[in-house]
Design a protein around this motif. Structure first.
Motif, PDB file in Angstrom:
ATOM      1  N   PHE A   8       0.905  -1.098   0.140  1.00 45.67           N
ATOM      2  CA  PHE A   8       0.196   0.685  -0.044  1.00 45.67           C
ATOM      3  C   PHE A   8       1.208   1.095   0.130  1.00 45.67           C
ATOM      4  O   PHE A   8       1.997   1.406   0.885  1.00 45.67           O
ATOM      5  CB  PHE A   8      -0.605   0.035   0.984  1.00 45.67           C
ATOM      6  CG  PHE A   8      -2.005   1.002   1.386  1.00 45.67           C
ATOM      7  CD1 PHE A   8      -2.541   1.299   0.705  1.00 45.67           C
ATOM      8  CD2 PHE A   8      -1.530   2.259   2.244  1.00 45.67           C
ATOM      9  CE1 PHE A   8      -4.177   2.725   0.286  1.00 45.67           C
ATOM     10  CE2 PHE A   8      -1.865   3.772   2.173  1.00 45.67           C
ATOM     11  CZ  PHE A   8      -3.796   3.054   1.259  1.00 45.67           C
ATOM     12  N   TYR A  18      -6.352   6.878   1.699  1.00 40.76           N
ATOM     13  CA  TYR A  18      -5.904   6.285   2.677  1.00 40.76           C
ATOM     14  C   TYR A  18      -7.238   5.096   2.361  1.00 40.76           C
ATOM     15  O   TYR A  18      -7.777   4.937   1.089  1.00 40.76           O
ATOM     16  CB  TYR A  18      -6.283   7.036   4.016  1.00 40.76           C
ATOM     17  CG  TYR A  18      -7.350   7.384   3.737  1.00 40.76           C
ATOM     18  CD1 TYR A  18      -8.526   6.645   4.706  1.00 40.76           C
ATOM     19  CD2 TYR A  18      -7.767   8.837   3.220  1.00 40.76           C
ATOM     20  CE1 TYR A  18      -9.969   8.123   4.627  1.00 40.76           C
ATOM     21  CE2 TYR A  18      -9.202   9.008   3.794  1.00 40.76           C
ATOM     22  CZ  TYR A  18      -9.884   8.158   3.746  1.00 40.76           C
ATOM     23  OH  TYR A  18     -11.204   9.391   3.963  1.00 40.76           O
ATOM     24  N   LEU A  19      -6.913   3.687   3.369  1.00 41.68           N
ATOM     25  CA  LEU A  19      -7.808   2.430   3.344  1.00 41.68           C
ATOM     26  C   LEU A  19      -8.622   3.311   4.827  1.00 41.68           C
ATOM     27  O   LEU A  19      -8.108   3.690   5.687  1.00 41.68           O
ATOM     28  CB  LEU A  19      -7.655   1.559   3.694  1.00 41.68           C
ATOM     29  CG  LEU A  19      -6.229   1.126   2.647  1.00 41.68           C
ATOM     30  CD1 LEU A  19      -5.433  -0.692   2.509  1.00 41.68           C
ATOM     31  CD2 LEU A  19      -7.223   1.244   1.125  1.00 41.68           C
ATOM     32  N   TYR A 144      -7.961   4.002  10.423  1.00 40.39           N
ATOM     33  CA  TYR A 144      -7.637   4.152   8.700  1.00 40.39           C
ATOM     34  C   TYR A 144      -6.124   4.251   8.446  1.00 40.39           C
ATOM     35  O   TYR A 144      -5.183   3.762   9.251  1.00 40.39           O
ATOM     36  CB  TYR A 144      -7.440   6.027   8.904  1.00 40.39           C
ATOM     37  CG  TYR A 144      -9.343   5.951   9.510  1.00 40.39           C
ATOM     38  CD1 TYR A 144      -9.903   6.490   8.418  1.00 40.39           C
ATOM     39  CD2 TYR A 144      -9.685   6.865  10.525  1.00 40.39           C
ATOM     40  CE1 TYR A 144     -11.350   6.864   8.491  1.00 40.39           C
ATOM     41  CE2 TYR A 144     -10.860   7.721  10.411  1.00 40.39           C
ATOM     42  CZ  TYR A 144     -11.725   7.432   9.923  1.00 40.39           C
ATOM     43  OH  TYR A 144     -12.934   7.724   9.364  1.00 40.39           O
TER      44      TYR A 144
END
Length: 188
Positions: A8, A18-19, A144
């Motif tokens: 990532f 972001y995730l 996050y």
């Protein structure tokens, strides 16, 4: 990438870089736990956060964030917020990270001892966080990855670099002393 063909990446820019993961399994509460990952910071000597569960604009109880500050000169740190009115509690590594290098980070709680590991070595440990609930403020707030959750307009809350092999284990402290870091990817 640390293992395999991808990792990532986030540039540290503001926005949707972001995730976001929401799951009741991430409601750690007062359980033992382990949060671990490989990190490749591009600029570890500037303030940035690589992970957290802060509510937008607030440092609520049960919230946490991790990353770097300029004052720490490349030393990784973890902030746990509003501990029974005591404000923030911080664990800071003793060893600085070098830019563009992979490092393993683990953050674990075992019987109310909170420990930060870097590359398998204990960096900081606290018992002052005993009985603290990482309950996300009682809500299923997201975790996050690449952002702390605090501010969408500040690059200080975003991460610039790569993350790989991210694992959050609720209910088990996988590490309670120095350990040998993984040499292969986690199995699924």
């Amino acid at each position: 990438n640390k293992f395999g063909s991808s990792a990532f990446y986030t540039s540290g820019a503001t926005g949707n870089n972001y995730l976001s993961i929401t799951s009741s399994a991430l409601m750690i509460d007062t359980n033992d736990f382990t949060i671990e990952f490989w990190i490749y910071p591009i600029a570890p000597t500037v303030q940035q956060r690589c992970m957290g569960n802060l509510p937008l604009g607030s440092y609520n109880s049960g919230a946490w964030a991790m990353g770097f500050t300029a004052a720490d000169n490349g030393k990784f740190h973890i902030d746990v917020f509003n501990i029974s009115g005591a404000g923030v509690q911080t664990l800071t590594a003793t060893t600085a990270m070098t830019a563009n290098t992979w490092n393993h980070i683990a953050f674990a709680r075992y019987s109310n001892v909170w420990t930060l590991y870097q590359n398998g070595i204990v960096q900081a440990s606290k018992t002052t966080l005993s009985n603290v609930s990482l309950d996300n403020g009682g809500a299923a707030r997201p975790v996050y990855i690449g952002w702390s959750g605090f501010s969408t307009s500040s690059t200080l809350e975003y991460f610039n670099g790569y993350l790989d092999e991210i694992r959050i284990t609720n209910g088990v402290a996988l590490y309670t002393s120095n350990f040998t870091v993984q040499a292969v990817p986690f199995s699924t």
